[in-house]
Design an enzyme around this catalytic site. Sequence first.
Site, PDB file in Angstrom:
ATOM      1  N   SER A 140      37.843  24.228  31.549  1.00  0.00           N
ATOM      2  CA  SER A 140      36.390  24.307  31.471  1.00  0.00           C
ATOM      3  C   SER A 140      35.764  23.014  32.017  1.00  0.00           C
ATOM      4  O   SER A 140      36.048  22.645  33.159  1.00  0.00           O
ATOM      5  CB  SER A 140      35.982  24.604  30.021  1.00  0.00           C
ATOM      6  OG  SER A 140      34.675  25.087  29.945  1.00  0.00           O
ATOM      7  N   ASP A 367      35.551  35.656  33.227  1.00  0.00           N
ATOM      8  CA  ASP A 367      35.342  34.486  32.371  1.00  0.00           C
ATOM      9  C   ASP A 367      33.847  34.367  32.091  1.00  0.00           C
ATOM     10  O   ASP A 367      33.041  34.274  33.013  1.00  0.00           O
ATOM     11  CB  ASP A 367      35.851  33.231  33.085  1.00  0.00           C
ATOM     12  CG  ASP A 367      35.870  32.003  32.195  1.00  0.00           C
ATOM     13  OD1 ASP A 367      34.896  31.804  31.435  1.00  0.00           O
ATOM     14  OD2 ASP A 367      36.844  31.243  32.260  1.00  0.00           O
ATOM     15  N   HIS A 395      37.686  33.211  28.367  1.00  0.00           N
ATOM     16  CA  HIS A 395      37.446  31.891  28.948  1.00  0.00           C
ATOM     17  C   HIS A 395      38.766  31.159  29.158  1.00  0.00           C
ATOM     18  O   HIS A 395      39.525  30.962  28.203  1.00  0.00           O
ATOM     19  CB  HIS A 395      36.530  31.097  28.022  1.00  0.00           C
ATOM     20  CG  HIS A 395      36.137  29.755  28.553  1.00  0.00           C
ATOM     21  ND1 HIS A 395      35.831  29.534  29.870  1.00  0.00           N
ATOM     22  CD2 HIS A 395      36.003  28.541  27.930  1.00  0.00           C
ATOM     23  CE1 HIS A 395      35.515  28.263  30.052  1.00  0.00           C
ATOM     24  NE2 HIS A 395      35.625  27.645  28.888  1.00  0.00           N
TER      25      HIS A 395
END
Length: 426
Positions: A140, A367, A395
């Site tokens: 991320s 995602d 995710h």
Amino acid sequence: IDLAIAKVPATGERIGSLFVDPGGPGGSAVDYAKAAGAIVSPAIRERFDVVGLDPRGVGGSAPVHCLTDAQTDALLALDATPRTPAEQEAVAREAATLGANCAAKASPVFAHVGTVDAARDLDIARAVVGDPTLTYLGKSYGSQLGAVYAELFPQRVGRMVLDGILPASLDIVEVTKGQADAFEVALRDFVANCLGESDCPLSGSVDEAVAQVQAWLVSLADRPLRSGDRELTRTLATNAILSNLYFPDYDYPRLQAALSAAMDQGNAATMLSILDDRISRGPDGRYLDNSTDAFYAVTCLDRPFGGTVGDVRALAQSWRATAPTFGPALAWGLLTCKDWPVVEDDRVTSTVATGSNPILVVSTTKDPATPYQWGELLVDQLANARLLTREGVGHTAYREGSTCTDDAIDAYLLRGELPEAGARCS
């Protein structure tokens, strides 16, 4: 400044250090590394020391503190769908207090918590552990940190995995719009899953069920649900739903149970509880870390917002077309970074990393927080990168249920073997 670092030693014959970062910004890499047994495979644990460095401003690394617990509650409860000009101006005034409080209360490091400085710290940590190059797994926001490191120090890139891509080249409006659209898709996936369960509070088609969620959220604007001394408002309920669309295996059952209690029984306690879990709010109302302060301190420094209330109003209306559930709320959230009191002149807004070793970019097709196309974008920008696609929902990709993905990443980290061009896993 002092930086917090943790190392979990390799269980077998060590070949180097694997630096890890869970993202956020605001997530503690120290805590993430300490969970090495869960976040990487046994094969990686055997050969690598797993190392986490809290980015500056986060966790144990000169943490920024801007708000009291009560002020954090107020910030997160800000009206995300103000209807009148007076309400909209009130939201803008309240949002501006975050930056002002940070400037007044936080340490001088507050002006220097951007990703460029964090990447330089990462290179210091690489030298401290004695590795000539950086072997890295960034998820991320951790992908942005890794890509910026590669741009600053391309010759020191070892084997770098960037999973769930947040490109430095996108401004805050582009990031927010992309997430609004992706979370809308994720809501539909959750609803479709819920409709197949016996205790789902929704009914009909996916379109009809999504409309039921939206209507329930609208009803909370004027009739919030009480739970003890707290209220489940439209804003908090929207945030609870959004923050529990990340990881289907365990988010979906939790969210379904919370929605059932709230929609069918008028019981808001579970919905507030699953939100508290995601924002690190303890049962006594105290926040367990500084992740909220750090998230805004880093985000607003990296991606300042220069628009007006009128600009946000127009975005909220426009985004309603493709993201009716989340678009307006996320648009109004842009005001938090408006007129941020400090400016980062040394920002990296494109990453090429000319001369680096090959970088493995991993992106998941559905995602919700880092949309798939952002992975494609970063691969196009980097001089030497390969894209691994995970087809699925959720995710990030590594250790999220795909053996194919995990094996490909392990082969790269352990032996430098890149997946074939165009490789896809399910």
